[in-house]
Design an enzyme around this catalytic site. Structure first.
Site, PDB file in Angstrom:
ATOM      1  N   LYS A  13       0.834  -1.211   0.000  1.00  0.00           N
ATOM      2  CA  LYS A  13       0.000   0.000   0.000  1.00  0.00           C
ATOM      3  C   LYS A  13       0.874   1.269   0.000  1.00  0.00           C
ATOM      4  CE  LYS A  13      -2.087  -1.212   3.824  1.00  0.00           C
ATOM      5  NZ  LYS A  13      -1.354  -2.485   4.056  1.00  0.00           N
ATOM      6  N   ARG A  88      -9.804   0.644   9.042  1.00  0.00           N
ATOM      7  CA  ARG A  88      -9.264  -0.659   9.436  1.00  0.00           C
ATOM      8  C   ARG A  88     -10.356  -1.596   9.921  1.00  0.00           C
ATOM      9  NH1 ARG A  88      -3.591   0.210   8.927  1.00  0.00           N
ATOM     10  NH2 ARG A  88      -2.481  -1.428  10.012  1.00  0.00           N
ATOM     11  N   ARG A 127      11.724  -5.507   4.721  1.00  0.00           N
ATOM     12  CA  ARG A 127      11.410  -4.065   4.575  1.00  0.00           C
ATOM     13  C   ARG A 127      12.357  -3.206   5.411  1.00  0.00           C
ATOM     14  NH1 ARG A 127       5.319  -2.079   5.349  1.00  0.00           N
ATOM     15  NH2 ARG A 127       5.404  -3.140   7.355  1.00  0.00           N
ATOM     16  N   ARG A 161      11.064  -1.127  11.054  1.00  0.00           N
ATOM     17  CA  ARG A 161       9.961  -0.814  11.963  1.00  0.00           C
ATOM     18  C   ARG A 161       9.957  -1.749  13.167  1.00  0.00           C
ATOM     19  NH1 ARG A 161       4.618  -0.037   8.340  1.00  0.00           N
ATOM     20  NH2 ARG A 161       3.755  -1.077  10.168  1.00  0.00           N
ATOM     21  N   ARG A 172      -0.646  -9.115  13.193  1.00  0.00           N
ATOM     22  CA  ARG A 172      -1.251  -8.077  12.341  1.00  0.00           C
ATOM     23  C   ARG A 172      -2.042  -8.705  11.192  1.00  0.00           C
ATOM     24  NH1 ARG A 172       4.128  -5.274  11.222  1.00  0.00           N
ATOM     25  NH2 ARG A 172       3.055  -4.108   9.604  1.00  0.00           N
TER      26      ARG A 172
HETATM   27  P1  ADP Z   1       2.263  -1.899   3.206  1.00  0.00           P
HETATM   28  O1  ADP Z   1       2.296  -0.384   3.141  1.00  0.00           O
HETATM   29  O2  ADP Z   1       1.042  -2.479   2.534  1.00  0.00           O
HETATM   30  O3  ADP Z   1       2.465  -2.445   4.597  1.00  0.00           O
HETATM   31  P2  ADP Z   1       4.823  -1.705   1.795  1.00  0.00           P
HETATM   32  O4  ADP Z   1       4.472  -0.822   0.635  1.00  0.00           O
HETATM   33  O5  ADP Z   1       5.608  -1.080   2.913  1.00  0.00           O
HETATM   34  O6  ADP Z   1       3.498  -2.442   2.353  1.00  0.00           O
HETATM   35  O7  ADP Z   1       5.602  -2.978   1.211  1.00  0.00           O
HETATM   36  C1  ADP Z   1       6.159  -3.950   2.094  1.00  0.00           C
HETATM   37  C2  ADP Z   1       7.568  -4.335   1.597  1.00  0.00           C
HETATM   38  O8  ADP Z   1       7.441  -5.087   0.400  1.00  0.00           O
HETATM   39  C3  ADP Z   1       8.455  -3.143   1.265  1.00  0.00           C
HETATM   40  O9  ADP Z   1       9.798  -3.464   1.636  1.00  0.00           O
HETATM   41  C4  ADP Z   1       8.316  -2.976  -0.262  1.00  0.00           C
HETATM   42  O10 ADP Z   1       9.503  -2.454  -0.849  1.00  0.00           O
HETATM   43  C5  ADP Z   1       8.069  -4.416  -0.709  1.00  0.00           C
HETATM   44  N1  ADP Z   1       7.099  -4.529  -1.801  1.00  0.00           N
HETATM   45  C6  ADP Z   1       6.000  -3.765  -2.037  1.00  0.00           C
HETATM   46  N2  ADP Z   1       5.320  -4.208  -3.122  1.00  0.00           N
HETATM   47  C7  ADP Z   1       5.994  -5.304  -3.558  1.00  0.00           C
HETATM   48  C8  ADP Z   1       5.792  -6.230  -4.656  1.00  0.00           C
HETATM   49  N3  ADP Z   1       4.752  -6.117  -5.480  1.00  0.00           N
HETATM   50  N4  ADP Z   1       6.698  -7.235  -4.794  1.00  0.00           N
HETATM   51  C9  ADP Z   1       7.748  -7.364  -3.946  1.00  0.00           C
HETATM   52  N5  ADP Z   1       7.997  -6.534  -2.909  1.00  0.00           N
HETATM   53  C10 ADP Z   1       7.135  -5.519  -2.714  1.00  0.00           C
HETATM   54  P1  AMP Z   2       0.549   0.356   9.184  1.00  0.00           P
HETATM   55  O1  AMP Z   2       1.659   1.381   9.050  1.00  0.00           O
HETATM   56  O2  AMP Z   2      -0.653   0.708   8.358  1.00  0.00           O
HETATM   57  O3  AMP Z   2       1.057  -1.045   8.971  1.00  0.00           O
HETATM   58  O4  AMP Z   2       0.043   0.450  10.698  1.00  0.00           O
HETATM   59  C1  AMP Z   2       0.897   0.162  11.779  1.00  0.00           C
HETATM   60  C2  AMP Z   2       0.094   0.075  13.057  1.00  0.00           C
HETATM   61  O5  AMP Z   2      -0.517   1.351  13.334  1.00  0.00           O
HETATM   62  C3  AMP Z   2      -1.081  -0.911  13.052  1.00  0.00           C
HETATM   63  O6  AMP Z   2      -0.675  -2.243  13.337  1.00  0.00           O
HETATM   64  C4  AMP Z   2      -1.974  -0.320  14.135  1.00  0.00           C
HETATM   65  O7  AMP Z   2      -1.482  -0.600  15.429  1.00  0.00           O
HETATM   66  C5  AMP Z   2      -1.807   1.183  13.908  1.00  0.00           C
HETATM   67  N1  AMP Z   2      -2.809   1.727  12.966  1.00  0.00           N
HETATM   68  C6  AMP Z   2      -2.569   2.275  11.735  1.00  0.00           C
HETATM   69  N2  AMP Z   2      -3.714   2.676  11.167  1.00  0.00           N
HETATM   70  C7  AMP Z   2      -4.705   2.368  12.038  1.00  0.00           C
HETATM   71  C8  AMP Z   2      -6.114   2.509  12.027  1.00  0.00           C
HETATM   72  N3  AMP Z   2      -6.767   3.044  10.983  1.00  0.00           N
HETATM   73  N4  AMP Z   2      -6.819   2.092  13.102  1.00  0.00           N
HETATM   74  C9  AMP Z   2      -6.196   1.542  14.164  1.00  0.00           C
HETATM   75  N5  AMP Z   2      -4.868   1.364  14.252  1.00  0.00           N
HETATM   76  C10 AMP Z   2      -4.125   1.771  13.199  1.00  0.00           C
END
Ligand code: ADP
Ligand code: AMP
Length: 218
Positions: A13, A88, A127, A161, A172
């Site tokens: 995302k 969420r 990541r 992270r 999660r």
């Molecule tokens: P989200 O925001 O949904 O948690 P991220 O955009 O941070 O996910 O992506 C998670 C990890 O996977 C990052 O290290 C990113 O560079 C990598 N990534 C994202 N999309 C892809 C994909 N289509 N294929 C392989 N790796 C990906």
């Molecule tokens: P994310 O960066 O989207 O993976 O979110 C990291 C963490 O932030 C999640 O596991 C939750 O603990 C918190 N969080 C992010 N967005 C929300 C939301 N809309 N509602 C509740 N918790 C959230």
């Protein structure tokens, strides 16, 4: 255009929202980033949120939706936005609809990035981000052009992270399936849901999302 990117942790995302920011001039609003900033700044809300985030649990609906609602009032959001990480659960989806209606806004398109759990655990394990500008990378799928140097700002420090540990990721994912996945049905009923294959490579997912969004525009 106002978009929601829906999908499990690690689906891509944040990565795709950054693409859309550049290609469509939309603002990327990530609730995870907002909460991590609040935690880093040690605000009372941020400190409370951090305890839940570190366990992979959701933060209070009211706290999150208050932050989102305030952010949507900023001028840049009026040109169109991408929501990443919110809503969420179904309560947040209703709260969001109400908050948007009050502001005379609405969601035009919800894109679900579909991906399978085992791949996500592996993906999140790789990541990392630039410690200075936050640009996101992956140790295998999206490495900096010059090893150890951020493409965007030239920074040489990187961070992972606190909630990207295997146990927290599994929690999660469980929370996603139980609480967030029902939103697929919620937005299907509204006729604004599109699905893309999140297991494809990053550029392919980006093109699928662009086509999905064009489909919503018609
Ligand atoms: P989200 O925001 O949904 O948690 P991220 O955009 O941070 O996910 O992506 C998670 C990890 O996977 C990052 O290290 C990113 O560079 C990598 N990534 C994202 N999309 C892809 C994909 N289509 N294929 C392989 N790796 C990906
Ligand atoms: P994310 O960066 O989207 O993976 O979110 C990291 C963490 O932030 C999640 O596991 C939750 O603990 C918190 N969080 C992010 N967005 C929300 C939301 N809309 N509602 C509740 N918790 C959230």
């Amino acid at each position: 255009m106002n978009i929601i990117l829906l999908g499990p942790p690690g689906a891509g995302k944040g990565t795709q929202a950054k693409n859309l920011e550049l290609s469509k001039g939309l603002v990327h609003l990530s609730t995870g980033d907002m909460l991590r900033t609040a935690a880093k700044n040690k605000t009372p809300c941020g400190l409370e949120a951090k305890k839940l985030m570190d366990r992979g649990e959701l933060v209070s609906d009211f706290v999150v939706m208050e932050i989102v609602s305030e952010r949507l009032d900023e001028k840049d959001a009026r040109g169109g936005f991408i929501l990443d990480g919110v809503p969420r659960n179904v309560v947040q989806a209703h709260m969001l609809d109400d908050a948007l209606a009050e502001k005379g806004l609405a969601i035009d398109c919800v894109v679900e990035i579909v991906a399978d759990d085992e791949a996500l655990v592996e993906r999140i394990g790789g990541r990392f981000a630039c410690a200075s500008c936050g640009k996101g990378y992956h140790k295998e799928f999206k490495t900096p052009k010059v090893e150890g140097v951020c493409d965007k700002c030239g920074g040489t420090e990187f961070s992972v992270r606190a909630d990207d540990t295997p146990d927290t990721v599994r929690n999660r994912l469980g929370v996603y399936h139980k609480k967030t996945e029902p939103l697929v049905h919620y937005y299907e009923k509204q006729g604004i849901l599109k699905k893309v294959d999140g297991m494809a490579d990053i550029n392919t997912v980006a093109s699928q999302i662009e086509s999905a969004i064009e489909g919503c525009d018609k």
